[in-house]
Design a protein around this motif. Structure first.
Motif, PDB file in Angstrom:
ATOM      1  N   PHE A 286       0.836  -1.206   0.000  1.00 44.74           N
ATOM      2  CA  PHE A 286       0.000   0.000   0.000  1.00 44.74           C
ATOM      3  C   PHE A 286       0.865   1.247   0.000  1.00 44.74           C
ATOM      4  N   PRO A 287       0.519   2.223  -0.845  1.00 45.26           N
ATOM      5  CA  PRO A 287       1.288   3.469  -0.850  1.00 45.26           C
ATOM      6  C   PRO A 287       1.123   4.216   0.466  1.00 45.26           C
ATOM      7  N   VAL A 288       2.204   4.775   0.948  1.00 43.76           N
ATOM      8  CA  VAL A 288       2.181   5.479   2.238  1.00 43.76           C
ATOM      9  C   VAL A 288       1.961   6.970   1.972  1.00 43.76           C
ATOM     10  N   PRO A 289       0.968   7.577   2.636  1.00 45.11           N
ATOM     11  CA  PRO A 289       0.764   9.023   2.453  1.00 45.11           C
ATOM     12  C   PRO A 289       2.049   9.781   2.783  1.00 45.11           C
ATOM     13  N   GLU A 290       2.296  10.846   2.019  1.00 41.46           N
ATOM     14  CA  GLU A 290       3.559  11.578   2.170  1.00 41.46           C
ATOM     15  C   GLU A 290       3.796  12.069   3.593  1.00 41.46           C
ATOM     16  N   SER A 291       2.708  12.425   4.279  1.00 44.17           N
ATOM     17  CA  SER A 291       2.876  13.017   5.613  1.00 44.17           C
ATOM     18  C   SER A 291       3.210  11.975   6.689  1.00 44.17           C
ATOM     19  N   VAL A 292       3.128  10.700   6.345  1.00 40.28           N
ATOM     20  CA  VAL A 292       3.389   9.667   7.360  1.00 40.28           C
ATOM     21  C   VAL A 292       4.844   9.197   7.231  1.00 40.28           C
ATOM     22  N   GLY A 293       5.623   9.419   8.288  1.00 41.44           N
ATOM     23  CA  GLY A 293       7.047   9.073   8.248  1.00 41.44           C
ATOM     24  C   GLY A 293       7.278   7.567   8.313  1.00 41.44           C
ATOM     25  N   ASP A 294       8.497   7.156   7.979  1.00 42.66           N
ATOM     26  CA  ASP A 294       8.823   5.722   7.938  1.00 42.66           C
ATOM     27  C   ASP A 294       8.626   5.044   9.292  1.00 42.66           C
TER      28      ASP A 294
ATOM     29  N   MET B  83      -3.235   7.148  10.539  1.00 37.87           N
ATOM     30  CA  MET B  83      -1.878   7.650  10.812  1.00 37.87           C
ATOM     31  C   MET B  83      -1.707   9.052  10.230  1.00 37.87           C
ATOM     32  N   ALA B  84      -2.228   9.245   9.016  1.00 40.73           N
ATOM     33  CA  ALA B  84      -2.095  10.564   8.373  1.00 40.73           C
ATOM     34  C   ALA B  84      -2.875  11.627   9.147  1.00 40.73           C
ATOM     35  N   ARG B  85      -3.970  11.213   9.794  1.00 35.05           N
ATOM     36  CA  ARG B  85      -4.777  12.166  10.583  1.00 35.05           C
ATOM     37  C   ARG B  85      -4.293  12.289  12.023  1.00 35.05           C
ATOM     38  N   ASP B  86      -3.181  11.617  12.338  1.00 36.31           N
ATOM     39  CA  ASP B  86      -2.607  11.666  13.690  1.00 36.31           C
ATOM     40  C   ASP B  86      -3.462  10.969  14.744  1.00 36.31           C
ATOM     41  N   GLU B  87      -4.443  10.188  14.307  1.00 43.11           N
ATOM     42  CA  GLU B  87      -5.232   9.426  15.291  1.00 43.11           C
ATOM     43  C   GLU B  87      -4.455   8.214  15.793  1.00 43.11           C
ATOM     44  N   LEU B  88      -3.515   7.787  14.961  1.00 45.39           N
ATOM     45  CA  LEU B  88      -2.736   6.603  15.294  1.00 45.39           C
ATOM     46  C   LEU B  88      -1.271   6.975  15.177  1.00 45.39           C
ATOM     47  N   ARG B  89      -0.608   7.090  16.327  1.00 46.76           N
ATOM     48  CA  ARG B  89       0.813   7.467  16.334  1.00 46.76           C
ATOM     49  C   ARG B  89       1.594   6.262  16.833  1.00 46.76           C
ATOM     50  N   THR B  90       2.597   5.872  16.104  1.00 46.51           N
ATOM     51  CA  THR B  90       3.282   4.614  16.441  1.00 46.51           C
ATOM     52  C   THR B  90       4.800   4.751  16.519  1.00 46.51           C
TER      53      THR B  90
END
Ligand SMILES: NC(=O)c1ccc[n+]([C@@H]2O[C@H](COP(=O)([O-])OP(=O)(O)OC[C@H]3O[C@@H](n4cnc5c(N)ncnc54)[C@H](O)[C@@H]3O)[C@@H](O)[C@H]2O)c1
Ligand SMILES: [Zn+2]
Ligand SMILES: [Zn+2]
Length: 384
Positions: A153-161, A342-349
């Protein structure tokens, strides 16, 4: 290329293995950016998983860049940054079409061994022995990804590795624990295990509307992390009567939902025969969850290393009208939703990536992950 291999002596070593190649039209080749350790690897390290062969490459939680694309691949282009589901499913069989990709009929390269083990063939997994897939793992410079349109799945640009890598395995597993146990708004949820999977099961329970979420473990640093980053309450198993405390948290009834997300059963096989039949004691957390759960509640088991078990409290399940379920993650279904969150910051890991190592030091990373869990939650390898 270089990769972390299992050796016949049960040691890990970084060595040279052949570069992966496109083998069928739906494959892509990924250049690995991040590859993480998982609690499920601990039984491989302990030599408790039959069928590992010298030279097998470990690792299944990863993300990277697409560098080669098979002719039938529709959704990926060279250069895409993708997260790859740790388990392998075809996307087209009866189970995949019904939203159960971890039950895929075609995910393993050795369905006969797989069927002998579980009664039916189930989805494969990267970095596991042949019976569990036979796909070379991700602790390597490059990985062949089969069924790439289904599992990458492509990772949204705003979500870091360091955030996205956990969408491969820990996040969909945690999600399955909470969703599969049917967490409802207002529920009290208890999670056993404050590793990456347990913390993300706890986070999923929040996102599904739980009123109280309690994580149980025996490592103070992991419990602190769960409080700080996931916002849950915690119980330190070493100095508490877990069941009694959980009743206090739940109006005297016990949790509505209990999720088991504890580490692999290192040391649990008592005899050689147990090892080869996969028989273990019921992880004590499953038993504790069954006893603590309120009447009519549900228990979800995530421990992939549990084999055949004895001393399982079946009577308790009957007399308390419990629902007990288990499952392997359905990342093919959940990863896009998890990446959105993750992109919406609801899930930070990213806090889970406590240690980074170059691939050359991967054996050291595993030793830290295995021997000093209070310090290292996940070792993350960066091959390039
Ligand atoms: N079902 C799936 O698809 C899937 C996918 C990934 C991982 N898993 C499983 O999830 C589990 C957790 O993975 P992880 O990477 O977070 O592991 P981990 O080893 O990092 O963490 C497990 C935690 O469980 C704790 N623990 C052990 N026994 C306990 C007990 N009796 N009560 C409470 N806590 C206890 C340990 O202290 C540790 O903090 C593993 O069993 C792994 O096999 C399943
Ligand atoms: Zn895993
Ligand atoms: Zn399938």
């Amino acid at each position: 290329m270089r990769a972390l291999c299992w050796t016949s002596g049960g040691e890990l070593t970084v060595g040279q293995v052949p570069d992966p190649e496109l083998r069928n039209d739906h494959d892509v080749i990924v250049r690995v950016r991040r590859s993480a350790t998982c609690g499920a690897d601990l039984s491989l390290l302990a030599g408790q998983t039959p069928g590992l062969a010298a030279g097998d490459v470990l690792g299944h939680e990863f993300l990277g860049d697409v560098i080669e694309v098979g002719p039938q691949v529709r959704r990926h282009r060279v250069g895409d940054r993708v997260v790859v589901c740790a388990s392998v499913a075809c996307g087209a069989c009866w189970y995949c079409r019904r939203g159960l990709p971890s039950c895929c009929d075609n995910g393993s390269t050795d369905p006969i061994a797989n069927e002998a083990q579980w009664g039916h063939p189930v989805a494969g997994c990267f970095g596991q022995p042949r019976a569990a897939g036979g796909f070379a793992g991700s602790h390597a410079e490059y990985v062949r990804v089969p069924y790439a349109d289904v599992g990458a799945f492509p990772v949204p640009e705003s979500v870091g590795d360091d955030r996205a890598v956990f969408a491969s395995d820990a996040a969909p597993t945690g999600w399955l624990g909470a969703e599969g146990a049917e967490v409802r708004p207002g529920d009290v949820v208890a999670v056993w295990g404050a590793g990456a999977v347990g913390q993300l099961a706890a986070r999923a329970a929040w996102l599904l509307g739980a009123e109280r979420v309690i994580v149980v473990d025996r490592h103070p640093a992991r419990l602190l992390m769960a409080r700080q980053h996931i916002g849950v309450e915690t119980i330190d198993q070493r100095d508490s009567d877990v069941s009694a405390q959980l009743r206090e948290f739940s109006g005297g009834r016990g949790p509505d939902v209990c999720v088991e997300a504890v580490g692999g059963p290192a040391g649990e096989h008592r005899t050689l025969a147990d090892r080869f039949t996969g028989r273990t004691r019921v992880p004590e957390a499953v038993r504790e969850a069954v006893y603590a759960c309120r009447k009519g509640g549900s228990v979800f088991v995530l421990n992939g290393a549990a084999g055949h078990v004895d001393a399982f409290p079946v009577g308790t399940v009957v007399h308390k009208a419990l629902t007990v379920r288990g499952g392997r993650q359905h990342g093919q279904r959940h990863i896009p939703m998890l990446l959105d969150r993750m992109a919406r910051d609801e899930l930070r890991t990213e806090h889970l990536a406590t240690h980074h190592f170059p691939l050359e030091r991967a054996a050291e990373g595993y030793a830290l992950f295995r021997d000093r869990p209070d310090e290292c939650l996940r070792a993350v390898f960066t091959p390039h």
